[in-house]
Write an enzyme that holds these catalytic residues in place. Sequence first.
Site, PDB file in Angstrom:
ATOM      1  N   ARG A  15     -34.531  78.264  -4.486  1.00  0.00           N
ATOM      2  CA  ARG A  15     -33.581  79.157  -3.819  1.00  0.00           C
ATOM      3  C   ARG A  15     -33.751  79.234  -2.298  1.00  0.00           C
ATOM      4  NH1 ARG A  15     -34.414  84.246  -7.527  1.00  0.00           N
ATOM      5  NH2 ARG A  15     -36.187  83.014  -8.239  1.00  0.00           N
ATOM      6  N   LYS A  22     -41.750  76.054  -0.395  1.00  0.00           N
ATOM      7  CA  LYS A  22     -41.570  77.492  -0.126  1.00  0.00           C
ATOM      8  C   LYS A  22     -42.786  78.141   0.523  1.00  0.00           C
ATOM      9  CE  LYS A  22     -41.276  80.538  -3.582  1.00  0.00           C
ATOM     10  NZ  LYS A  22     -40.587  81.318  -4.630  1.00  0.00           N
ATOM     11  N   THR A  79     -46.454  79.758 -15.554  1.00  0.00           N
ATOM     12  CA  THR A  79     -47.599  80.358 -14.857  1.00  0.00           C
ATOM     13  C   THR A  79     -48.888  80.241 -15.671  1.00  0.00           C
ATOM     14  OG1 THR A  79     -46.863  82.507 -15.717  1.00  0.00           O
ATOM     15  CG2 THR A  79     -46.249  81.989 -13.462  1.00  0.00           C
ATOM     16  N   GLU A 148     -40.786  89.102 -20.346  1.00  0.00           N
ATOM     17  CA  GLU A 148     -39.979  88.534 -19.270  1.00  0.00           C
ATOM     18  C   GLU A 148     -38.539  89.051 -19.366  1.00  0.00           C
ATOM     19  OE1 GLU A 148     -41.098  86.693 -16.592  1.00  0.00           O
ATOM     20  OE2 GLU A 148     -42.895  87.469 -17.534  1.00  0.00           O
ATOM     21  N   ASN A 221     -38.331  84.684  -2.737  1.00  0.00           N
ATOM     22  CA  ASN A 221     -37.632  83.619  -3.464  1.00  0.00           C
ATOM     23  C   ASN A 221     -36.548  82.959  -2.624  1.00  0.00           C
ATOM     24  OD1 ASN A 221     -39.039  83.879  -5.990  1.00  0.00           O
ATOM     25  ND2 ASN A 221     -37.993  85.836  -6.200  1.00  0.00           N
ATOM     26  N   LYS A 345     -49.475  77.542  36.962  1.00  0.00           N
ATOM     27  CA  LYS A 345     -50.146  76.734  35.935  1.00  0.00           C
ATOM     28  C   LYS A 345     -51.496  76.340  36.478  1.00  0.00           C
ATOM     29  CE  LYS A 345     -50.677  72.661  35.703  1.00  0.00           C
ATOM     30  NZ  LYS A 345     -50.732  71.195  35.791  1.00  0.00           N
ATOM     31  N   TYR A 360     -43.678  77.742  42.933  1.00  0.00           N
ATOM     32  CA  TYR A 360     -44.455  77.063  41.900  1.00  0.00           C
ATOM     33  C   TYR A 360     -45.874  76.872  42.411  1.00  0.00           C
ATOM     34  CZ  TYR A 360     -46.521  73.539  38.951  1.00  0.00           C
ATOM     35  OH  TYR A 360     -47.394  72.873  38.124  1.00  0.00           O
ATOM     36  N   ASN A 371     -51.199  85.359  50.945  1.00  0.00           N
ATOM     37  CA  ASN A 371     -49.790  85.679  50.791  1.00  0.00           C
ATOM     38  C   ASN A 371     -48.988  84.382  50.765  1.00  0.00           C
ATOM     39  OD1 ASN A 371     -47.087  86.536  51.102  1.00  0.00           O
ATOM     40  ND2 ASN A 371     -47.794  88.425  52.072  1.00  0.00           N
ATOM     41  N   ARG A 434     -42.422  70.630  61.077  1.00  0.00           N
ATOM     42  CA  ARG A 434     -40.979  70.629  60.850  1.00  0.00           C
ATOM     43  C   ARG A 434     -40.328  70.158  62.132  1.00  0.00           C
ATOM     44  NH1 ARG A 434     -41.385  77.105  60.575  1.00  0.00           N
ATOM     45  NH2 ARG A 434     -41.272  77.494  62.790  1.00  0.00           N
TER      46      ARG A 434
HETATM   47  C1  UD1 Z   1     -43.380  85.762 -12.759  1.00  0.00           C
HETATM   48  C2  UD1 Z   1     -43.875  86.532 -13.993  1.00  0.00           C
HETATM   49  C3  UD1 Z   1     -43.110  87.851 -14.087  1.00  0.00           C
HETATM   50  C4  UD1 Z   1     -43.306  88.658 -12.820  1.00  0.00           C
HETATM   51  C5  UD1 Z   1     -42.914  87.833 -11.586  1.00  0.00           C
HETATM   52  C6  UD1 Z   1     -43.347  88.564 -10.358  1.00  0.00           C
HETATM   53  C7  UD1 Z   1     -44.510  84.930 -15.679  1.00  0.00           C
HETATM   54  C8  UD1 Z   1     -44.122  84.202 -16.911  1.00  0.00           C
HETATM   55  N1  UD1 Z   1     -43.620  85.738 -15.152  1.00  0.00           N
HETATM   56  O1  UD1 Z   1     -42.019  85.460 -12.966  1.00  0.00           O
HETATM   57  O2  UD1 Z   1     -43.576  88.602 -15.215  1.00  0.00           O
HETATM   58  O3  UD1 Z   1     -42.548  89.849 -12.888  1.00  0.00           O
HETATM   59  O4  UD1 Z   1     -43.569  86.562 -11.585  1.00  0.00           O
HETATM   60  O5  UD1 Z   1     -42.911  87.920  -9.197  1.00  0.00           O
HETATM   61  O6  UD1 Z   1     -45.622  84.788 -15.224  1.00  0.00           O
HETATM   62  N2  UD1 Z   1     -45.890  78.647 -10.552  1.00  0.00           N
HETATM   63  C9  UD1 Z   1     -46.696  77.545 -10.628  1.00  0.00           C
HETATM   64  N3  UD1 Z   1     -46.551  76.694 -11.673  1.00  0.00           N
HETATM   65  C10 UD1 Z   1     -45.646  76.903 -12.657  1.00  0.00           C
HETATM   66  C11 UD1 Z   1     -44.818  78.039 -12.573  1.00  0.00           C
HETATM   67  C12 UD1 Z   1     -44.971  78.892 -11.504  1.00  0.00           C
HETATM   68  O7  UD1 Z   1     -47.547  77.318  -9.762  1.00  0.00           O
HETATM   69  O8  UD1 Z   1     -45.584  76.091 -13.574  1.00  0.00           O
HETATM   70  C13 UD1 Z   1     -46.058  79.562  -9.413  1.00  0.00           C
HETATM   71  C14 UD1 Z   1     -44.837  79.629  -8.532  1.00  0.00           C
HETATM   72  O9  UD1 Z   1     -44.911  78.697  -7.482  1.00  0.00           O
HETATM   73  C15 UD1 Z   1     -44.918  81.053  -8.003  1.00  0.00           C
HETATM   74  C16 UD1 Z   1     -45.573  81.821  -9.140  1.00  0.00           C
HETATM   75  O10 UD1 Z   1     -46.230  80.863  -9.916  1.00  0.00           O
HETATM   76  O11 UD1 Z   1     -45.757  81.159  -6.866  1.00  0.00           O
HETATM   77  C17 UD1 Z   1     -44.575  82.601  -9.968  1.00  0.00           C
HETATM   78  O12 UD1 Z   1     -43.667  81.715 -10.584  1.00  0.00           O
HETATM   79  P1  UD1 Z   1     -42.150  82.064 -10.785  1.00  0.00           P
HETATM   80  O13 UD1 Z   1     -41.495  80.947 -11.464  1.00  0.00           O
HETATM   81  O14 UD1 Z   1     -41.575  82.526  -9.500  1.00  0.00           O
HETATM   82  O15 UD1 Z   1     -42.271  83.272 -11.804  1.00  0.00           O
HETATM   83  P2  UD1 Z   1     -41.181  84.372 -12.091  1.00  0.00           P
HETATM   84  O16 UD1 Z   1     -40.149  83.843 -12.996  1.00  0.00           O
HETATM   85  O17 UD1 Z   1     -40.761  85.009 -10.829  1.00  0.00           O
HETATM   86 CA    CA Z   2     -40.993  84.513  -8.517  1.00  0.00          CA
END
Ligand code: UD1
Ligand code: CA
Length: 459
Positions: A15, A22, A79, A148, A221, A345, A360, A371, A434
């Site tokens: 996004r 990001k 995650t 979720e 995001n 500078k 300058y 001065n 001059r």
């Molecule tokens: C996640 C949580 C949600 C919480 C929200 C808060 C889970 C399943 N959900 O949702 O409960 O309310 O964050 O912001 O945990 N990432 C990885 N590898 C992956 C997936 C994600 O490194 O395979 C990292 C992303 O880069 C990010 C973070 O984990 O920094 C969160 O991932 P994201 O996909 O944004 O989770 P949400 O759906 O927002």
């Molecule tokens: Ca997120």
Amino acid sequence: MKLEVVILAAGQGTRMRSNLPKVLHPLARRPLLAHVLASARTLMPVRIHVVIGHGSELVRDALDAEDLAWVMQEEQLGTGHAVLQAVPGIDSDSTVLILYGDVPLLRASTLEGLIDNAPALLTAELNDPEGYGRVLRDSGDQLEGVVEHKDATDEQRAISEINTGVLAYPAALLAEYLPRVGNANSQGEFYLPDVLSMAVKDGHCVAALRADESSEVMGINDRVQLAEAETVYRQRAAAALMTAGVSLADPARIDVRGNLHCGRDVFIDVNCVFEGDVTLGEGVCIGPNCVLKNCTIASDTQIHAMSHIDESQVGSSCSIGPYARLRPGTVLADSARIGNFVETKKAVIGLGSKVNHLSYVGDAELGDGVNVGAGTITCNYDGVNKHKTSLGDGVFIGSNSTLVAPLDVGDGGFVAAGSTVTRDVPESALGVSRAKQRNIEEWQTPKQRAGNDETQSGD
Ligand code: UD1
Ligand code: CA
């Protein structure tokens, strides 16, 4: 207790609609991930594991450091899967703090509270919990788990307490439950929060602590949220300055992108930007629209509007600007004055010396009480090499002088206005170079030529 931190930063950040990963987008001029790393480091963990995937090389190159263990997550399967990649590198007797690379505003004190209560989840009450995982509690207010948004019933979606994602968990519990997390959910992902409900079912008690401020746990995001985070960051910096005794013309119009240290009774007018390490002594007054970067300004100095100061040291009771530009290597002794449209500078300028207008001064050393008249230029560059100009104590340089370096004007020396000076001027001497003025008497102004009837407007 041994602490290890895992930061999740493998996601793409679709996004943001950006070529830059990001977590490298800047907040207060530093990558989002750098803010998370800074909070993590204040906790003195034995190790920080950063899980990377999308744009991994860029992320690593931007932030590599000795205390970081980079963990590759080739495919982003959720995650839970992300944390699982880090588990083999974590000692089984550690407490693990899980942070997200896109949640940059957490305070160290909040994280400390969470770690002290591990196993513990950080939650927040949001007016608009849309999209977040919701926190489920039993009738005794104990944590049951997280659902979720996409998997939640309407009733569960009405819950305003959300999972921030931040979790302090014993490594042993992660190692026990993470490999058992499945992906039978609406997104087909391995959800980290599933380790909570699994542990609770087995009789473990997991604390769910609410953050005091919802802005602290905000995740980035898209670019709208990034701008909101910038506002929060700005407000925090402004509040800290005011608490420390600084007056701000408008706390909503100051940007601190680094470390700003101020003595008492500093006043900062609107739209000033501070970058890197900046120190302002007591009673310093900064006019509107100034940019100060890596500089030190001693007490009671006035910086007037639209001035730009970079890698410089300014003494006390000086006056700078309006519209002055102090470039790297400028060192001003006390009571010096740099006026409008003056650029300096690598210039060391002595006590009470003045360069007041349109000049300058580069690669130069000025003694005390010098001065420099309007429109003076130090010609420091011959196209290949830089050369130095040296002006002794009490030197007076007349307006519109061209000082061709290398050049030395001795103490008390004087350069006549409009001179191009190529040879040293000895102590107490007058240098003048001059063309002599001649006046032509009864000078006839040009007449219009015959047959040319175009009206000459002269412009
Ligand atoms: C996640 C949580 C949600 C919480 C929200 C808060 C889970 C399943 N959900 O949702 O409960 O309310 O964050 O912001 O945990 N990432 C990885 N590898 C992956 C997936 C994600 O490194 O395979 C990292 C992303 O880069 C990010 C973070 O984990 O920094 C969160 O991932 P994201 O996909 O944004 O989770 P949400 O759906 O927002
Ligand atoms: Ca997120």
